[in-house]
Design a protein around this motif. Sequence first.
Motif, PDB file in Angstrom:
ATOM      1  N   LEU A  24      -6.700   0.615  31.122  1.00 21.40           N
ATOM      2  CA  LEU A  24      -7.751   1.379  31.795  1.00 21.40           C
ATOM      3  C   LEU A  24      -8.291   2.498  30.903  1.00 21.40           C
ATOM      4  CD1 LEU A  24      -6.374   1.741  35.460  1.00 21.40           C
ATOM      5  CD2 LEU A  24      -7.825  -0.044  34.495  1.00 21.40           C
ATOM      6  N   SER A  25      -7.398   3.161  30.150  1.00 25.91           N
ATOM      7  CA  SER A  25      -7.843   4.253  29.265  1.00 25.91           C
ATOM      8  C   SER A  25      -8.733   3.728  28.145  1.00 25.91           C
ATOM      9  CB  SER A  25      -6.633   4.992  28.689  1.00 25.91           C
ATOM     10  OG  SER A  25      -5.935   4.184  27.755  1.00 25.91           O
ATOM     11  N   ILE A  26      -8.447   2.517  27.653  1.00 26.59           N
ATOM     12  CA  ILE A  26      -9.289   1.916  26.614  1.00 26.59           C
ATOM     13  C   ILE A  26     -10.654   1.538  27.183  1.00 26.59           C
ATOM     14  CG2 ILE A  26      -9.533  -0.036  25.029  1.00 26.59           C
ATOM     15  CD1 ILE A  26      -7.479   2.075  24.179  1.00 26.59           C
ATOM     16  N   LEU A  27     -10.663   0.992  28.398  1.00 24.82           N
ATOM     17  CA  LEU A  27     -11.931   0.619  29.029  1.00 24.82           C
ATOM     18  C   LEU A  27     -12.831   1.833  29.214  1.00 24.82           C
ATOM     19  CD1 LEU A  27     -10.717  -1.921  31.768  1.00 24.82           C
ATOM     20  CD2 LEU A  27     -11.886  -2.435  29.616  1.00 24.82           C
ATOM     21  N   ARG A  28     -12.231   2.979  29.474  1.00 22.52           N
ATOM     22  CA  ARG A  28     -13.031   4.188  29.698  1.00 22.52           C
ATOM     23  C   ARG A  28     -13.859   4.583  28.478  1.00 22.52           C
ATOM     24  NH1 ARG A  28     -10.868   9.217  33.306  1.00 22.52           N
ATOM     25  NH2 ARG A  28     -11.342   8.262  35.292  1.00 22.52           N
ATOM     26  N   ILE A  29     -13.320   4.358  27.304  1.00 23.97           N
ATOM     27  CA  ILE A  29     -14.048   4.799  26.102  1.00 23.97           C
ATOM     28  C   ILE A  29     -14.812   3.665  25.432  1.00 23.97           C
ATOM     29  CG2 ILE A  29     -12.483   6.716  25.655  1.00 23.97           C
ATOM     30  CD1 ILE A  29     -11.063   5.017  23.596  1.00 23.97           C
ATOM     31  N   THR A  30     -14.692   2.432  25.944  1.00 24.19           N
ATOM     32  CA  THR A  30     -15.420   1.312  25.358  1.00 24.19           C
ATOM     33  C   THR A  30     -16.580   0.833  26.231  1.00 24.19           C
ATOM     34  OG1 THR A  30     -13.782  -0.224  26.291  1.00 24.19           O
ATOM     35  CG2 THR A  30     -13.462   0.471  24.005  1.00 24.19           C
ATOM     36  N   ILE A  31     -16.402   0.853  27.553  1.00 25.39           N
ATOM     37  CA  ILE A  31     -17.465   0.397  28.445  1.00 25.39           C
ATOM     38  C   ILE A  31     -18.624   1.384  28.463  1.00 25.39           C
ATOM     39  CG2 ILE A  31     -18.054  -0.004  30.874  1.00 25.39           C
ATOM     40  CD1 ILE A  31     -15.413  -1.321  31.267  1.00 25.39           C
ATOM     41  N   ILE A  32     -18.291   2.662  28.422  1.00 25.84           N
ATOM     42  CA  ILE A  32     -19.335   3.683  28.478  1.00 25.84           C
ATOM     43  C   ILE A  32     -18.952   4.854  27.580  1.00 25.84           C
ATOM     44  CG2 ILE A  32     -18.322   4.923  30.425  1.00 25.84           C
ATOM     45  CD1 ILE A  32     -21.128   5.339  31.517  1.00 25.84           C
ATOM     46  N   ARG A  33     -19.913   5.361  26.860  1.00 23.84           N
ATOM     47  CA  ARG A  33     -19.686   6.581  26.070  1.00 23.84           C
ATOM     48  C   ARG A  33     -20.227   7.748  26.878  1.00 23.84           C
ATOM     49  NH1 ARG A  33     -20.688   5.674  19.591  1.00 23.84           N
ATOM     50  NH2 ARG A  33     -19.024   4.151  19.272  1.00 23.84           N
ATOM     51  N   ASN A  40     -14.422   6.029  36.946  1.00 24.51           N
ATOM     52  CA  ASN A  40     -13.831   7.170  37.631  1.00 24.51           C
ATOM     53  C   ASN A  40     -12.837   6.711  38.689  1.00 24.51           C
ATOM     54  OD1 ASN A  40     -15.138   9.861  36.754  1.00 24.51           O
ATOM     55  ND2 ASN A  40     -16.888   8.491  36.946  1.00 24.51           N
ATOM     56  N   GLY A  41     -13.102   5.535  39.272  1.00 25.46           N
ATOM     57  CA  GLY A  41     -12.157   4.977  40.240  1.00 25.46           C
ATOM     58  C   GLY A  41     -10.804   4.682  39.617  1.00 25.46           C
ATOM     59  N   PHE A  42     -10.809   4.369  38.307  1.00 27.74           N
ATOM     60  CA  PHE A  42      -9.527   4.147  37.618  1.00 27.74           C
ATOM     61  C   PHE A  42      -8.615   5.363  37.774  1.00 27.74           C
ATOM     62  CE2 PHE A  42     -11.581   1.151  34.236  1.00 27.74           C
ATOM     63  CZ  PHE A  42     -11.732   0.187  35.211  1.00 27.74           C
ATOM     64  N   GLY A  43      -9.205   6.557  37.732  1.00 25.29           N
ATOM     65  CA  GLY A  43      -8.406   7.779  37.863  1.00 25.29           C
ATOM     66  C   GLY A  43      -7.737   7.872  39.212  1.00 25.29           C
ATOM     67  N   TYR A  44      -8.481   7.520  40.281  1.00 27.01           N
ATOM     68  CA  TYR A  44      -7.884   7.474  41.615  1.00 27.01           C
ATOM     69  C   TYR A  44      -6.681   6.531  41.632  1.00 27.01           C
ATOM     70  CZ  TYR A  44     -11.441   9.816  44.538  1.00 27.01           C
ATOM     71  OH  TYR A  44     -12.248  10.732  45.153  1.00 27.01           O
ATOM     72  N   ILE A  52     -34.865   9.119  39.046  1.00 24.71           N
ATOM     73  CA  ILE A  52     -34.299   8.014  38.251  1.00 24.71           C
ATOM     74  C   ILE A  52     -33.649   6.993  39.162  1.00 24.71           C
ATOM     75  CG2 ILE A  52     -32.513   7.408  36.557  1.00 24.71           C
ATOM     76  CD1 ILE A  52     -32.996  10.197  35.293  1.00 24.71           C
ATOM     77  N   GLY A  53     -32.949   7.465  40.196  1.00 26.56           N
ATOM     78  CA  GLY A  53     -32.325   6.572  41.156  1.00 26.56           C
ATOM     79  C   GLY A  53     -31.002   6.006  40.679  1.00 26.56           C
ATOM     80  N   PHE A  54     -30.484   5.070  41.462  1.00 27.40           N
ATOM     81  CA  PHE A  54     -29.181   4.463  41.181  1.00 27.40           C
ATOM     82  C   PHE A  54     -29.356   3.345  40.164  1.00 27.40           C
ATOM     83  CE2 PHE A  54     -25.261   2.125  42.086  1.00 27.40           C
ATOM     84  CZ  PHE A  54     -24.356   3.171  42.236  1.00 27.40           C
ATOM     85  N   THR A  55     -28.541   3.344  39.121  1.00 27.28           N
ATOM     86  CA  THR A  55     -28.655   2.404  38.010  1.00 27.28           C
ATOM     87  C   THR A  55     -27.308   1.742  37.722  1.00 27.28           C
ATOM     88  OG1 THR A  55     -28.053   3.980  36.281  1.00 27.28           O
ATOM     89  CG2 THR A  55     -30.375   3.957  36.980  1.00 27.28           C
ATOM     90  N   PRO A  56     -27.279   0.717  36.863  1.00 27.12           N
ATOM     91  CA  PRO A  56     -25.989   0.156  36.435  1.00 27.12           C
ATOM     92  C   PRO A  56     -25.054   1.188  35.813  1.00 27.12           C
ATOM     93  CG  PRO A  56     -27.758  -1.344  35.855  1.00 27.12           C
ATOM     94  CD  PRO A  56     -28.414  -0.091  36.377  1.00 27.12           C
ATOM     95  N   HIS A  57     -25.628   2.254  35.247  1.00 29.23           N
ATOM     96  CA  HIS A  57     -24.814   3.345  34.699  1.00 29.23           C
ATOM     97  C   HIS A  57     -23.920   3.943  35.781  1.00 29.23           C
ATOM     98  CE1 HIS A  57     -23.907   6.769  32.047  1.00 29.23           C
ATOM     99  NE2 HIS A  57     -24.079   7.544  33.098  1.00 29.23           N
ATOM    100  N   HIS A  58     -24.452   4.060  36.992  1.00 25.57           N
ATOM    101  CA  HIS A  58     -23.683   4.638  38.092  1.00 25.57           C
ATOM    102  C   HIS A  58     -22.598   3.684  38.571  1.00 25.57           C
ATOM    103  CE1 HIS A  58     -27.523   6.930  38.199  1.00 25.57           C
ATOM    104  NE2 HIS A  58     -26.705   7.933  38.478  1.00 25.57           N
ATOM    105  N   TRP A  59     -22.858   2.378  38.546  1.00 17.28           N
ATOM    106  CA  TRP A  59     -21.809   1.427  38.906  1.00 17.28           C
ATOM    107  C   TRP A  59     -20.653   1.489  37.919  1.00 17.28           C
ATOM    108  CZ3 TRP A  59     -21.069   0.062  43.461  1.00 17.28           C
ATOM    109  CH2 TRP A  59     -22.083  -0.331  44.326  1.00 17.28           C
ATOM    110  N   MET A 111     -15.422   5.610  46.921  1.00 12.73           N
ATOM    111  CA  MET A 111     -14.655   5.513  45.683  1.00 12.73           C
ATOM    112  C   MET A 111     -13.159   5.716  45.916  1.00 12.73           C
ATOM    113  SD  MET A 111     -15.514   7.267  41.987  1.00 12.73           S
ATOM    114  CE  MET A 111     -14.830   8.876  42.328  1.00 12.73           C
ATOM    115  N   ALA A 112     -12.797   6.365  47.013  1.00 12.85           N
ATOM    116  CA  ALA A 112     -11.379   6.582  47.317  1.00 12.85           C
ATOM    117  C   ALA A 112     -10.650   5.272  47.611  1.00 12.85           C
ATOM    118  CB  ALA A 112     -11.228   7.544  48.489  1.00 12.85           C
ATOM    119  N   ALA A 113     -11.385   4.170  47.765  1.00 12.68           N
ATOM    120  CA  ALA A 113     -10.729   2.867  47.938  1.00 12.68           C
ATOM    121  C   ALA A 113      -9.887   2.526  46.715  1.00 12.68           C
ATOM    122  CB  ALA A 113     -11.771   1.779  48.179  1.00 12.68           C
TER     123      ALA A 113
END
Length: 525
Positions: A246-255, A73-77, A60-67, A194-196
């Motif tokens: 950030l918590s709202i973005l997590r559940i609205t940008i991607i399910r 996930n970076g929000f958690g860092y 499948i490769g790297f997709t916008p889903h991965h970005w 991602m640790a940035a």
Amino acid sequence: MDVEANTSSASAADKIKSRSNASLAERSIAHGENDILGGENVDQVLAAKMTLINDAIDEIGFTPHHWKLFCLNGFGYAVDSLILLIQSIISTQAGYEFQPGFSTGLTIAVYVGMLVGAIFWGFSADIVGRRFAFNVSLFVSAVFTIVAGASPSWIVLGLFICLSAFGAGGNLVLDTTVFLEYLPSQNQWLLTLMAAWWGLGQLIAGLFAWAFLPNYSCADAASCTYDNNMGWRYVWYTSGAFVFVLSILRITIIRLEETPKFLLSEGKDEDALRVLRNIADKYQRPCSLTLERLQACGMTSQRRTTAARMAERLIDPREVIFHFKGLYATRKMALSTTLVWFSWLLIGLAYPLYNVFLPSYLASRGAQFGDSSQYVTWRNYAINNTCSIFGPVLAGFMCRSPWFWGRRGTMIIGALVTMIFFFCYTQVRTESENVGFTCAISFCLNIYYGTLYAYTPEVFPSAHRGTGNGVAIGFNRIMGIVSAIVAHFADTKTAVPIYICAALYIVMALVSAVLPFEPYGRRSS
């Protein structure tokens, strides 16, 4: 006679089918020789299926889903470092107002919360799944971060900081796990990059402090009241609002759906394939994996059924034992797990000694240089944290280059260079040297730290990755508590913590050199 013949015939057919499945599993494992744990197979069926899933993810490769996952996930860092540093930033001003008996109580509170969060969310991720923690943990942290700003006493403030850290610290366990289990193997280096986000969280904490503390703080305990000391409360309110967004973005940008590797370890082959097919169809990518190919490898036990059963598993000590055994399944895996956890123990002591108590050290150095104003202290703190963003960026590119010997080499280089700057820092005599060396330390320190964050989930088997990650970060938090107790009875304004940190980084470099697995050019399970 006919019954016996039929039974004998069925038995023979079963044996042939079993040998055929075993043969398919062995071929898949052979095809997955490049997997990090390829030679450590305990469950051949699951290992064979993981190889097929890895092949499908690579196809499948790297997709916008991965970005999107990279950012979410970076929000958690960012939130983890934000909550960790805010308590040290505001502790002096809150102490003026409440006049506590134990000065480092807030540091202990934040590390206790992060310890419990790491263990709880880490174990639950392997038992009930990654998706729930991903969606809920940031919201938990946001609520208590906001409430912390309204605390009427030192003890209540410590309680809310602890609860806020429970969400933030637990969330961090899932960030690398979720992202890694969707990543194509050629893009696993992004886990280090991602640790940035960690440095970005530190920068935001420093900017909030710079914005509010110099203008809305009392000068000392004698003149301190609720009304003339609102700055530290504003820092909490603003930080909580930021985390809530950030918590709202997590559940609205991607399910987020459950990761295919977790579903596979639970015996849900069809669901795992559906998740991959959904990504492939959405972004018009190929996915040739079929359910028949997965099932041809054999059957893994379907361990999760009803919500009630999930709740039982969550409190069943046998589940914990099962996942611990999985991390120590072979001698090489046992050595790897032990050394990774020991690395987290070391950085757990070195990092707080330097970074959590850096504000008081910077203030004392500023006094020596003739300027101890809050404006200068927090300006320098913001500059210092800006530099920490770029350490993982460099580490990410080092990890994907054979010139730096992969992940282990990057950690060795990061630890040794950090050690050199620590020793040099004790000779600082001017303001410009002070800012320059603290920036260099933050940059180099995060080369090691960012790589360790990425290396840890890569070398754990997916079925036990949440547990391994949770315990690793738990060790880190335990040492944070120890450092807070030490700081209460020691003088953190002297250079002694700097010397201790330098020595610890030498040990970290040695441990990195003897780690048995190197993920460079190989795939995680």
